[in-house]
Motif scaffolding. Structure first.
Motif, PDB file in Angstrom:
ATOM      1  N   LEU A  52      38.731  31.791  49.589  1.00 17.08           N
ATOM      2  CA  LEU A  52      39.435  32.071  50.842  1.00 17.08           C
ATOM      3  C   LEU A  52      39.934  33.513  50.895  1.00 17.08           C
ATOM      4  N   TYR A  53      40.600  33.960  49.839  1.00 15.66           N
ATOM      5  CA  TYR A  53      41.235  35.280  49.859  1.00 15.66           C
ATOM      6  C   TYR A  53      40.336  36.391  49.304  1.00 15.66           C
ATOM      7  N   ASP A  54      39.812  36.187  48.098  1.00 12.71           N
ATOM      8  CA  ASP A  54      39.102  37.264  47.414  1.00 12.71           C
ATOM      9  C   ASP A  54      37.675  37.426  47.925  1.00 12.71           C
ATOM     10  N   LEU A  55      36.937  36.309  47.984  1.00 11.12           N
ATOM     11  CA  LEU A  55      35.522  36.387  48.323  1.00 11.12           C
ATOM     12  C   LEU A  55      35.306  36.627  49.817  1.00 11.12           C
TER      13      LEU A  55
ATOM     14  N   THR B 290      34.789  41.989  39.494  1.00  8.62           N
ATOM     15  CA  THR B 290      36.157  41.714  39.043  1.00  8.62           C
ATOM     16  C   THR B 290      36.271  41.874  37.531  1.00  8.62           C
ATOM     17  N   LEU B 291      35.283  41.368  36.803  1.00  8.27           N
ATOM     18  CA  LEU B 291      35.306  41.484  35.344  1.00  8.27           C
ATOM     19  C   LEU B 291      35.183  42.946  34.891  1.00  8.27           C
ATOM     20  N   VAL B 292      34.355  43.708  35.593  1.00  8.40           N
ATOM     21  CA  VAL B 292      34.137  45.110  35.226  1.00  8.40           C
ATOM     22  C   VAL B 292      35.394  45.944  35.489  1.00  8.40           C
TER      23      VAL B 292
ATOM     24  N   LYS C  34      41.725  41.039  37.530  1.00 11.83           N
ATOM     25  CA  LYS C  34      41.548  39.586  37.576  1.00 11.83           C
ATOM     26  C   LYS C  34      42.792  38.890  38.126  1.00 11.83           C
ATOM     27  N   THR C  35      42.560  37.905  38.966  1.00  8.59           N
ATOM     28  CA  THR C  35      43.626  37.010  39.414  1.00  8.59           C
ATOM     29  C   THR C  35      43.636  35.755  38.544  1.00  8.59           C
ATOM     30  N   TYR C  36      42.446  35.385  38.072  1.00 13.33           N
ATOM     31  CA  TYR C  36      42.291  34.175  37.270  1.00 13.33           C
ATOM     32  C   TYR C  36      41.747  34.545  35.886  1.00 13.33           C
ATOM     33  N   SER C  37      41.476  33.556  35.053  1.00 15.22           N
ATOM     34  CA  SER C  37      41.029  33.822  33.693  1.00 15.22           C
ATOM     35  C   SER C  37      39.616  34.400  33.678  1.00 15.22           C
ATOM     36  N   GLU C  38      39.257  35.017  32.561  1.00 10.87           N
ATOM     37  CA  GLU C  38      37.902  35.556  32.416  1.00 10.87           C
ATOM     38  C   GLU C  38      36.868  34.435  32.491  1.00 10.87           C
ATOM     39  N   ASP C  39      37.197  33.280  31.905  1.00  4.44           N
ATOM     40  CA  ASP C  39      36.280  32.145  31.940  1.00  4.44           C
ATOM     41  C   ASP C  39      35.984  31.699  33.374  1.00  4.44           C
ATOM     42  N   PHE C  40      36.984  31.804  34.243  1.00  6.33           N
ATOM     43  CA  PHE C  40      36.809  31.422  35.645  1.00  6.33           C
ATOM     44  C   PHE C  40      35.677  32.239  36.285  1.00  6.33           C
TER      45      PHE C  40
END
Length: 604
Positions: A15-18, A550-552, A556-562
């Protein structure tokens, strides 16, 4: 622990990021809203769904709606849904302040309804149909009808329905025969029958406001002669009370799924005293109804995406808890000295779970994107931008309704398979999700009808301009993905499939140019699957690109695994789903025609 039927993080991420809700919030209409207040709204909807919807999901299936003594009886939670739906703005949310609404973006309303649908898909339709019928009155009816009916509908005291289908007509609305006879007193006498009316009657609304398609005597034949009427179950008596309006609840259909969501057969004018009031102009009924249809079709796609999501979480939970079999050793044998492994460790189970994940999350992304286009076409000031979002929405709407419905059913079927024999038993919820979702490819225009709309109308509208806009969006994502070494091969694959799509479209439109429209549209449904799969691959590449970026950047808003899980799901879709379009292209470009009626009868 809170009920796990959705991944709230994924919903908020999309909803927000993508999809950039905050871009929509910049529009003047939504100036009073911000991320913090909308988060609170969505969290209150989740809390309400946890408490009042999800716990009653199985019970509503086991105690279905039924017809007795001329009335429909439904589960008591329908009363909670209507009352709380009114109080929380779940009916009025997207309407103007002047009409009693909250002026919420469609994106936010879609997200909130997705939560409810995933929690218990038998309940949100009661307020959703009330919203839809109130919207028709607000947009097209006169002030007297608006002031008489809308406030009670938005509060949830009165229910609303849309009455299109008739026993002899089905999806063919040109064959509607419900009759409207003018009187000298400003109303019409309505007579006829309507079937498959969702939420058409129950004990938890004081009145029902039916929006009825009917034909005024002497009207032109076909769809051009259909008008729209407000036909209440009880009509105002002029002194503040209500009197029966000769609307009869003939029956309630007993169904395979969604058994707690009543589906009624209504009769109008059995004693020649059913009064209806014309909405807008005569003979414009279907036009009015279809102006609201984009929202209705987003709602169907949303509901199917939600059921597929809830089924995914149920089968995922089972796979994490169920021990069975043993992992193979490096020698390709089972080590019987080791204990049983959880079934989530078996590659084929993981394949089925990933299929569920990619279909359900991809479908959610699709319905949120459609909602964004819906918001922007209504609010942007620049005419060019307005045209762009309007055409993009028109083109993807048939896919928004169809892909989550058809592929969602396939996903739920795979979820049931994860459970094995238990999946077929009523002790586990997968069989109910499987039954519930099966209606979605039929709701609001079947898969076949949506496919005809996509190929026969939307693809070629304005000389293919909508397709040009969509292609430009896809190309932008391909360009963005190409900035990352890990994603470049996937960008290349999608580019190849875009070229294949052009080849297929050129082949099919050749029949239309020659006037052979039956041949042009004969394989519309395989074409729907073809273009939808490419469209979903675009959405997954966009998800993967955003996650990689986001990883680069490390923001991050959420975990790396997400984020890694999103990239993994994208790769799965490209490996297991996208290649299927090659076979579909072969079907679509085959010269042989085997489904058009010929001189010889082939069915014996």
């Amino acid at each position: 622990m809170a009920a796990q039927y959705i991944d709230f993080e994924t919903l908020k991420y999309f909803l927000y990021d993508l999809h950039g809700l905050e871009d929509v919030l910049e529009q003047e209409r939504f100036v009073d809203h911000d991320k913090e207040s909308l988060d609170l709204f969505l969290e209150s909807v989740k809390e309400f769904s946890d408490r009042e919807l999800f716990p009653y999901f199985k019970e509503m299936d086991e105690k279905p709606a039924y017809h007795k003594d001329g009335a429909v009886h439904v589960h008591e939670q329908v009363g909670v849904m209507m009352k709380k739906g009114g109080e929380m703005g779940l009916i009025s949310g997207t309407f103007d302040y002047d009409d009693g609404g909250l002026q919420l973006p469609m994106m936010v309303y879609t997200a909130s309804a997705f939560i409810q649908d995933a929690a218990n898909n038998h309940l949100p339709g009661y307020v959703g149909l009330t919203l839809g019928s109130a919207e028709l009155i607000i947009h097209f009816a006169n002030e007297e009808l608006k002031s008489t009916y809308v406030p009670k509908m938005l509060s949830g005291d009165w229910g609303g329905t849309m009455c299109l289908t008739e026993p002899q007509a089905g999806s063919s609305l040109s064959d509607v025969v419900t009759k409207a006879t003018p009187t000298d007193e400003g109303y019409y006498k309505i007579s006829g029958q309507k079937i498959f009316i969702s939420g058409g009657d129950h004990q938890y609304a004081d009145n029902f406001v039916h929006l009825v398609l009917a034909r005024i005597e002497g009207a032109p034949a076909g769809t051009k002669g259909i008008s729209l009427f407000v036909v209440p179950k009880k009509r105002p008596d002029g002194s503040g009370g209500l009197t029966p309006n000769d609307v009869t609840t003939v029956a309630d259909f007993q169904k395979l799924g969604q058994r707690g969501y009543c589906t009624t057969h209504l009769g109008f004018g059995d004693t020649d005293d059913c009064r209806g009031w014309l909405v807008g102009e005569a003979h414009q009924g279907l036009k009015y109804m279809f102006l609201m249809m984009n929202g209705a079709r987003i709602a169907v796609g949303r509901g199917a995406a939600a059921i597929a999501t809830a089924a995914y979480h149920a089968s995922l939970q089972y796979a994490k808890e169920r021990p069975q079999g043993r992992k193979l050793t490096s020698a390709g044998k089972k080590d019987l000295d080791q204990g049983q492994t959880l079934i989530i460790n078996h590659p084929d189970v993981r394949r089925m779970l990933l299929l569920q994940k990619t279909i359900s999350e991809g479908s959610l992304s699709l319905v949120l994107l459609a909602s964004k286009y819906y918001d922007l076409k209504e609010t942007v000031k620049d005419p060019k931008e307005k045209e762009k979002y309007s055409l993009l929405l028109e083109l993807i709407i048939p896919m928004v309704k169809t892909y989550p419905s058809d592929m969602g059913a396939h996903a739920v079927s795979n979820g049931l398979q994860v459970l094995g024999g238990y999946g077929f038993c009523t002790d586990f919820i997968l069989q109910q999700y499987y039954r519930d979702i099966r209606i979605f490819p039929i709701y609001e225009g079947t898969t076949g009808i949506q496919s005809l709309d996509l190929l026969g109308r939307k693809l070629i509208m304005e000389n293919g301009k909508a397709l040009e806009y969509l292609t430009a969006e896809v190309m932008q994502t391909i360009q963005n993905a190409s900035n990352y070494d890990e994603l470049r091969p996937y960008a290349g694959k999608l580019g190849e499939k875009l070229q294949l799509a052009q080849k297929v479209i050129t082949f099919l439109t050749g029949f239309a140019q020659k006037g052979d429209f039956e041949r042009f549209l004969a394989d519309a449904t395989p074409f729907m699957e073809f273009l939808s799969t490419i469209t979903m691959s675009w959405l997954w590449l966009d998800i993967g690109t955003h996650a990689k970026k986001t990883l680069v950047t490390g923001q991050k808003t959420y975990s790396e695994d997400f984020y890694e899980s999103k990239i993994h799901a994208m790769k799965f879709y490209f490996k297991y789903e996208l290649p299927k379009v090659n076979g579909l292209a072969e079907i679509l470009t085959d010269e042989e025609s085997l489904t058009i009626t010929g001189e010889k009868e082939i069915f014996h």
